[in-house]
Design a protein around this motif. Structure first.
Motif, PDB file in Angstrom:
ATOM      1  N   PRO A  25       0.810  -1.223   0.000  1.00 49.60           N
ATOM      2  CA  PRO A  25       0.000   0.000   0.000  1.00 49.60           C
ATOM      3  C   PRO A  25       0.838   1.265   0.000  1.00 49.60           C
ATOM      4  N   THR A  26       0.283   2.319  -0.542  1.00 48.91           N
ATOM      5  CA  THR A  26       0.905   3.635  -0.480  1.00 48.91           C
ATOM      6  C   THR A  26       1.145   4.015   0.973  1.00 48.91           C
ATOM      7  N   GLY A  27       2.309   4.587   1.239  1.00 45.55           N
ATOM      8  CA  GLY A  27       2.618   5.041   2.589  1.00 45.55           C
ATOM      9  C   GLY A  27       3.000   3.923   3.540  1.00 45.55           C
ATOM     10  N   SER A  28       3.550   2.828   3.010  1.00 42.01           N
ATOM     11  CA  SER A  28       3.920   1.702   3.870  1.00 42.01           C
ATOM     12  C   SER A  28       5.180   1.033   3.367  1.00 42.01           C
ATOM     13  N   ILE A  29       5.770   0.204   4.237  1.00 38.69           N
ATOM     14  CA  ILE A  29       6.956  -0.576   3.902  1.00 38.69           C
ATOM     15  C   ILE A  29       6.618  -2.048   4.039  1.00 38.69           C
ATOM     16  N   THR A  30       6.869  -2.805   2.978  1.00 40.37           N
ATOM     17  CA  THR A  30       6.663  -4.250   3.001  1.00 40.37           C
ATOM     18  C   THR A  30       7.996  -4.949   2.842  1.00 40.37           C
ATOM     19  N   ALA A 146      12.257  11.365  -7.428  1.00 39.60           N
ATOM     20  CA  ALA A 146      11.285  11.557  -6.347  1.00 39.60           C
ATOM     21  C   ALA A 146      10.068  10.655  -6.543  1.00 39.60           C
ATOM     22  N   PRO A 147      10.298   9.341  -6.715  1.00 43.29           N
ATOM     23  CA  PRO A 147       9.200   8.419  -7.025  1.00 43.29           C
ATOM     24  C   PRO A 147       8.306   8.177  -5.818  1.00 43.29           C
ATOM     25  N   LYS A 148       7.089   7.715  -6.102  1.00 45.34           N
ATOM     26  CA  LYS A 148       6.150   7.354  -5.049  1.00 45.34           C
ATOM     27  C   LYS A 148       6.087   5.848  -4.829  1.00 45.34           C
ATOM     28  N   ALA A 149       6.988   5.121  -5.487  1.00 45.46           N
ATOM     29  CA  ALA A 149       7.170   3.692  -5.229  1.00 45.46           C
ATOM     30  C   ALA A 149       8.659   3.404  -5.284  1.00 45.46           C
ATOM     31  N   LEU A 174      10.383   8.263   3.999  1.00 41.34           N
ATOM     32  CA  LEU A 174       9.790   8.235   2.658  1.00 41.34           C
ATOM     33  C   LEU A 174       8.398   7.602   2.695  1.00 41.34           C
ATOM     34  N   ALA A 175       8.256   6.507   3.432  1.00 44.63           N
ATOM     35  CA  ALA A 175       6.953   5.865   3.542  1.00 44.63           C
ATOM     36  C   ALA A 175       5.952   6.780   4.231  1.00 44.63           C
ATOM     37  N   ASP A 176       6.387   7.430   5.277  1.00 42.89           N
ATOM     38  CA  ASP A 176       5.489   8.344   5.995  1.00 42.89           C
ATOM     39  C   ASP A 176       5.063   9.518   5.115  1.00 42.89           C
ATOM     40  N   ASP A 177       5.870   9.800   4.074  1.00 43.54           N
ATOM     41  CA  ASP A 177       5.548  10.876   3.133  1.00 43.54           C
ATOM     42  C   ASP A 177       4.730  10.375   1.942  1.00 43.54           C
ATOM     43  N   GLY A 178       4.320   9.100   1.985  1.00 43.23           N
ATOM     44  CA  GLY A 178       3.418   8.595   0.953  1.00 43.23           C
ATOM     45  C   GLY A 178       4.005   7.637  -0.046  1.00 43.23           C
ATOM     46  N   CYS A 179       5.250   7.189   0.179  1.00 50.60           N
ATOM     47  CA  CYS A 179       5.889   6.262  -0.747  1.00 50.60           C
ATOM     48  C   CYS A 179       5.509   4.820  -0.396  1.00 50.60           C
ATOM     49  N   ALA A 180       5.335   3.992  -1.420  1.00 52.16           N
ATOM     50  CA  ALA A 180       5.144   2.555  -1.227  1.00 52.16           C
ATOM     51  C   ALA A 180       6.510   1.903  -1.379  1.00 52.16           C
ATOM     52  N   VAL A 181       7.001   1.283  -0.319  1.00 56.32           N
ATOM     53  CA  VAL A 181       8.363   0.737  -0.312  1.00 56.32           C
ATOM     54  C   VAL A 181       8.314  -0.783  -0.224  1.00 56.32           C
TER      55      VAL A 181
END
Length: 236
Positions: A25-30, A146-149, A174-181
């Motif tokens: 999900p967006t804004g999370s780290i898996t 500046a990717p979102k994934a 980065l995740a807290d700023d909306g990146c899916a990691v």
């Protein structure tokens, strides 16, 4: 959001991936976990357009990599920190990459700061870099657009404890700023300190997907080793 939707990859009669489905999900780290040869890198290569799936789809915000205009601005990836021209400096490597994706040249200095490479280090040729420095450079290049994934294969490889903590803090921000990691590893203990959830893979099959409860990390680690050991025996 990163999505794997029933992704299968066959090499002859061998299934490198077997009906793999999960989401980041967006804004999370898996954390993508499994022993060597489990299928982690194959899945990431398919997501980043380096390899075609036999069936199924891997997408970033609903689009496959090849369909994204200027994909490096949508998703950053690090699969092999060694795949860098050894005769160029770190700054030159990032400058060329920035020009190729149309990123502002000032972004080079910004990402160097983010990953903790100094100006002096960036002026050295890559052939003189340690493995940890190459990892930092690879992460910096992944962040240029500046990717979102973000897709990282063993990002802590070669880093000292201070470097691991710095990259961990960076990925969390980065995740807290909306990146899916999505990050792969075979070290559950390290991932448990960073990820929101884990996906465990063995012999190309998803064995478990679960949210991480830091207070139950030991139980999760025990299940991880049980799952992967059982899968190895079943495939023998």
């Amino acid at each position: 959001m990163i999505t794997f939707d029933h992704v299968t990859k066959q090499y002859g009669a061998t299934h490198a991936l077997d009906d793999v489905s999960f989401e980041v999900p967006t804004g999370s780290i898996t954390g993508f976990l499994g022993p060597n040869g489990a299928g982690k890198t194959t899945a990431m290569r398919i997501l980043l357009g380096h390899t075609r799936a036999t069936s199924g789809r891997a997408t970033i915000d609903g689009q496959q990599y090849a369909a994204i205009g200027n994909p490096a601005r949508a998703v950053g990836g690090l699969l092999d920190a060694q795949a860098v021209h050894p005769g160029r400096t770190g700054a030159e490597t990032l400058g060329i990459a920035a020009a190729m994706i149309g990123a502002d040249r000032r972004r080079v200095g910004q990402v160097l700061d983010l990953v903790g490479l100094t100006v002096t280090e960036s002026r050295r040729t890559v052939k003189g870099y340690s493995l940890g420095m190459r990892q930092r450079l690879g992460i910096a290049q992944a962040l240029l657009g500046a990717p979102k994934a973000l897709v990282l294969d063993e990002p802590a490889n070669g880093l000292d404890p201070q470097g691991i903590r710095a990259i961990r803090d960076l990925l969390r921000a980065l995740a807290d700023d909306g990146c899916a990691v999505l990050l792969s590893s075979h070290l559950l203990h390290e991932v448990a300190q960073l990820a929101d959830r884990v996906v465990i893979i063995g012999r190309g099959r998803i064995l478990e997907a679960a949210a991480i409860d830091p207070s139950a990390a030991q139980d999760l680690e025990n299940r991880y080793f049980t799952l992967t050991a059982t899968d190895d025996r079943s495939a023998a």
